[in-house]
Design an enzyme around this catalytic site. Structure first.
Site, PDB file in Angstrom:
ATOM      1  N   LYS A 115      -3.725   4.482  32.357  1.00 29.21           N
ATOM      2  CA  LYS A 115      -3.584   2.930  32.587  1.00 29.21           C
ATOM      3  C   LYS A 115      -4.668   2.406  33.992  1.00 29.21           C
ATOM      4  CE  LYS A 115       1.094   3.031  30.582  1.00 29.21           C
ATOM      5  NZ  LYS A 115       2.290   3.274  31.290  1.00 29.21           N
ATOM      6  N   GLU A 148       6.255   8.921  26.308  1.00 27.84           N
ATOM      7  CA  GLU A 148       5.050   9.166  25.194  1.00 27.84           C
ATOM      8  C   GLU A 148       5.678  10.364  24.357  1.00 27.84           C
ATOM      9  OE1 GLU A 148       1.687   7.737  24.971  1.00 27.84           O
ATOM     10  OE2 GLU A 148       2.761   6.332  26.311  1.00 27.84           O
ATOM     11  N   ALA A 189       2.930  -2.344  28.604  1.00 27.84           N
ATOM     12  CA  ALA A 189       3.571  -2.685  27.361  1.00 27.84           C
ATOM     13  C   ALA A 189       3.253  -4.455  27.255  1.00 27.84           C
ATOM     14  CB  ALA A 189       4.806  -2.241  27.508  1.00 27.84           C
TER      15      ALA A 189
END
Ligand code: ADP
Ligand code: ASP
Ligand code: MG
Length: 810
Positions: A677, A662, A606
């Site tokens: 990621k 999500e 994030a």
């Protein structure tokens, strides 16, 4: 004595005419007042004539509107004692005009002579009205002293006769004289003619020059001559002073504020021009005179002509041949074609010049006739016309002593993805002109204006797609920060496009963020990724940024096209950066080639500065050996929440409720999110890796993920007991469950691990992320980045930070 000219906008309404009266009556020296037709009337006279000439009866309604407009003004400004007289005089003229229109309607023909007669009524009417509004003013008829002759079908001022007649007419000058602008008459036939659209300025300049006025004041509806056309560039500002030549260049290239021929007569006599605002008379305006100020800015203004056709004459037969250019320009001049820019290849085998589109056909015809023999013998090609172009000129006398102006100009154009089709710089070095596609005009003007005049402030135009939790939080943060960024950081952050999954809204001036939801609701523009992109490209705004806060593959599929159009992409969407390696590299390279950015810091951790840190390490020559990370806020939250009271399925539900997961929780639970990621991290660390290269240990059986969401949740429930047993066993050994992503010398792996209290991933609260980076330099003690790794607020803040990084502010 001074000459004051009031344009159509200044005599357009009752209120503005009251201002004119006040301004003139306050002058304590002799004045000649030149007036235009009431604003918009010349256009209306022409449109009505065109209607009548094609037999369209609605010309009569148009005529009635013209009548009504004048009656309204008379009622509003003419003192009661003069109303009857003015009404009679005006009605007489309007009756004549009606008869002319009737003739045009009946014979369905409109000669240029008739049109000249028709348009003359505009100024004749306005001056008649004003003659009884301004105290003690004497009305003159400019047709009796402004005389023209015809050259190449154009009316040119016959200065000898005009100067003589003006001198005679004004030999006894009244204190206040009133003259209709624009209109004139032929020096031989006496037919009514005019000085061309916008010609009242010229009338005023001719009077000022012939009568040696102290100054010429052009009163209009803006505070002065501005750095650019204020209708296109909202941040344009008033130029305090200009030299005659600078003003001439700007006007020749389309600055409508002064009709170009106006400057020459006063320049010749060194009579200053002042541009003033009728609606704001105390504003200082712009002074145009002969003084050279070596300290003034290198670039004074930008102007443009959005009506450009480039004509190119080519042929090897031109190389080294004397007189080809003279033949080109002579033949064009003979036909009355005006050329406003010329550029020639150094090899001399081609000459390109710009003309108005309306002149293009004639220009090509004339040139092909002039060079018929050479074309037939193959020494030259037929002249080529390229339409739909625009010319922009940047102007400033001090440009000649300031190096790097052209570099700055072309750098700005390159960064904005604008292709220059032709360019020219005069040897006088006070003007650089470029020709671009017409559809790029607004963007180019904005980019150049921003770069030369507003270098202390920057604009970013944001197109935000996706207003779910991250997108809406981002808009909230932007709304809160906008004014601070503008005032303290000179960054003008404008959201100009927003899309949710149904609709989209656009506004070039910036969308009001306090009501964007209602605006989206009310919008009937359907939002699809391609439709949104197409509109964004169509708007063609400089410094555009596409912000993707969706999780859609279809949106990610647009990035290439977007970057290729020189628009930066900022994405919280991970799909593109974790897609095939070839796509990832293509996007990065496209961004690089286009000098824009593709930023996705929030794809991992994030708002935590993970990707930027990896880039900083690798760019400074470090190499990344290992990465060990807990990258899923959702999974950390789940494993930290599961307890003897809260089974796995319930912990998952809580994570969904808290907004960590999500939109589809299976993306987290399958490890897919972590896998994406890790792939992104590995790529940013310099490894060539695909998603398939990552080894995945599933803690929920892989086949469950193929089921629909309800069945999936049921199946997970059936795992609760086994999972609890595993957790208990770990707890007894003093260990905790962590979902770990690791990269070891390019080998990537994700899966559940039990870690003991000595492990750096052991202490991991709530939904936090932690990442350990072991590098050449950070080998014994890895670098650790830790903090909130999920949640709309921090993700939106990370997206915001990426956006701000584009503006290069500190
Ligand atoms: P008038 O009716 O007074 O003659 P014009 O419409 O002919 O007025 O000219 C004034 C207009 O010119 C302004 O309203 C403005 O929109 C436009 N304009 C274009 N370029 C410039 C510029 N560089 N500076 C000021 N005004 C400009
Ligand atoms: N009325 C004329 C026009 O609109 C002349 C002027 O306003 O200067 O072109
Ligand atoms: Mg004008």
């Amino acid at each position: 004595m001074k000459v004051l000219k009031f344009g159509g906008t200044s005599v357009g309404s009752v209120n503005s005419i009251k201002n004119v009266k006040m301004i003139v009556e306050q002058c304590d020296e002799n004045v000649i007042v030149v007036v235009s037709a009431l604003g918009g009337i010349t256009d209306r006279l022409i449109a009505t004539a065109n209607k009548a000439s094609i037999g369209d009866e609605s010309y009569m309604e148009s005529m009635q509107e013209i009548h009504a407009r004048h009656s309204e003004v008379i009622a509003g400004v003419v003192p009661a004692q003069h109303q009857a007289e003015i009404e009679t005089r005006v009605n007489e003229m309007l009756d004549e005009l009606t008869n002319i229109y009737r003739g045009v309607f009946l014979i369905k023909e409109l000669s240029s002579k008739m049109l000249d007669a028709i348009v003359s009524y505009g100024e004749r009417l306005s001056s008649t009205i004003l003659s009884r509004v301004i105290e003690d003013i004497v009305l003159f008829d400019s047709r009796t002293f402004i005389k023209t002759e015809t050259q190449f079908n154009k009316h040119i001022v016959d200065f000898d006769t005009t100067n003589r007649l003006i001198a005679e007419t004004f030999a006894q000058q009244p204190r206040r004289a009133l003259v209709p602008g624009f209109i004139s008459s032929d020096h031989v036939s006496g037919d009514i003619t005019n000085l061309g659209r916008g010609g009242s300025d010229y009338t005023a300049a001719i009077l000022a020059a012939t009568l040696d006025a102290n100054r010429l004041e052009i009163w209009t509806d803006v505070d002065g001559f501005m750095t650019a056309d204020p209708r296109v560039i909202s941040s344009a500002y008033v130029i305090e002073k200009l030299s005659f030549t600078e003003a001439m260049e700007l006007c020749n290239y389309g600055a409508k504020v002064i009709y170009p021929p106006t400057i020459y007569p006063v320049y010749h006599k060194n009579i200053p021009i002042v541009i003033k605002n009728t609606f704001n008379p105390t504003a200082p305006g712009t002074l145009i005179n002969n003084d050279y100020d070596p300290n003034s800015k290198a670039i004074k203004g930008i102007s443009s002509i959005n009506d450009t056709c480039l004509i190119t004459v080519t042929g090897l037969g031109m190389v080294g041949v004397v007189g080809v250019n003279s033949r080109i320009f002579n033949s064009l001049a003979q036909s009355g074609v005006n050329v406003f820019m010329v550029s020639q290849a150094s090899s001399e085998n081609s000459t390109t010049f710009a003309v108005r589109n309306a002149d293009a056909e004639l220009a090509v015809e004339v040139l092909n006739k002039e060079f018929a023999t050479e074309i037939e013998q193959g020494e030259m090609s037929p002249a080529l016309a390229e339409h739909d172009l625009a010319t922009i000129a940047i102007v400033g006398e001090n440009m000649k002593s300031a190096p790097g102006i052209a570099g700055k100009l072309f750098g700005t154009l390159g960064r904005s993805g604008i292709n220059t089709i032709a360019c020219a710089q005069g040897a006088q070095k006070m003007n650089i002109s470029i020709v671009i596609k017409s559809c790029d005009l607004r963007k180019t003007l904005n980019a150049i204006h921003d770069s030369f005049f507003l270098s202390s402030s920057r604009v970013l135009n944001l197109f935000v797609m996706g207003v779910g939790s991250v997108g809406s939080d981002l808009l909230k943060q932007i709304a809160k920060q906008q004014s601070n960024l503008l005032h303290n950081k000179a960054l003008n952050l404008r959201v100009v496009g927003i899309a949710n999954s149904h609709n989209c809204i656009f506004n070039r001036d910036g969308i009001d963020l306090s009501t964007y939801r209602e605006q989206l609701e009310a919008s009937n523009i359907v939002s699809t990724p391609t439709a949104f992109k197409d509109e964004m490209l169509q708007m063609n705004m400089f410094n555009s940024v596409f912000v993707d806060c969706t999780d859609s593959g279809d949106v990610a599929a647009q990035y290439y096209d977007i970057l290729s159009h020189n628009i930066s992409v900022v994405a919280s969407n991970k799909i593109a950066a974790s897609s095939s390696y070839s796509n990832y590299i293509m996007l990065k390279e496209t961004a690089k080639a286009r000098d824009v950015k593709f930023l996705f810091e929030t794809n991992v951790g994030a708002g935590l500065p993970i990707i930027n840190t990896l880039n900083a390490l690798t760019n400074s020559g470090d190499s990344i050996m290992h990465i060990d990370a807990a990258l899923s806020g959702t999974l950390n939250y789940i494993f930290n929440t599961v307890s003897s009271e809260i089974p796995l399925s319930q912990a998952i539900e809580k994570a969904i409720e808290a907004g960590y997961s999500e939109s589809d929780p299976r993306v987290d639970l399958s490890g897919k999110d972590v896998l994406r990621k890790l792939v992104i991290l590995a790529r940013e660390a310099g490894y060539t890796i695909e998603q398939e290269d990552v080894e995945v240990d599933y803690f929920i059986p892989r086949e469950y993920f193929g089921k629909d969401i309800n069945t999936f949740m049921q199946l997970v429930k059936s795992m609760d007991a086994d999972f609890e047993q595993m957790r208990m066993q770990c707890a007894q050994e003093g260990k905790l469950l962590r979902y770990v992503a690791s990269l070891n010398d390019g080998r990537a792996k994700i899966g559940l691990q039990a870690v003991d209290s000595t492990h750096p991933l052991y202490q991991l609260e709530g939904s936090n992320n932690v990442i350990l980076i072991t590098t050449d330099r950070y080998s014994e003690y890895p670098m650790i980045i830790k903090g909130y790794g999920a949640g709309a607020g921090v993700t939106a803040a990370g997206v915001f930070a990426d956006i701000i990084s584009l503006a290069n502010i500190r």
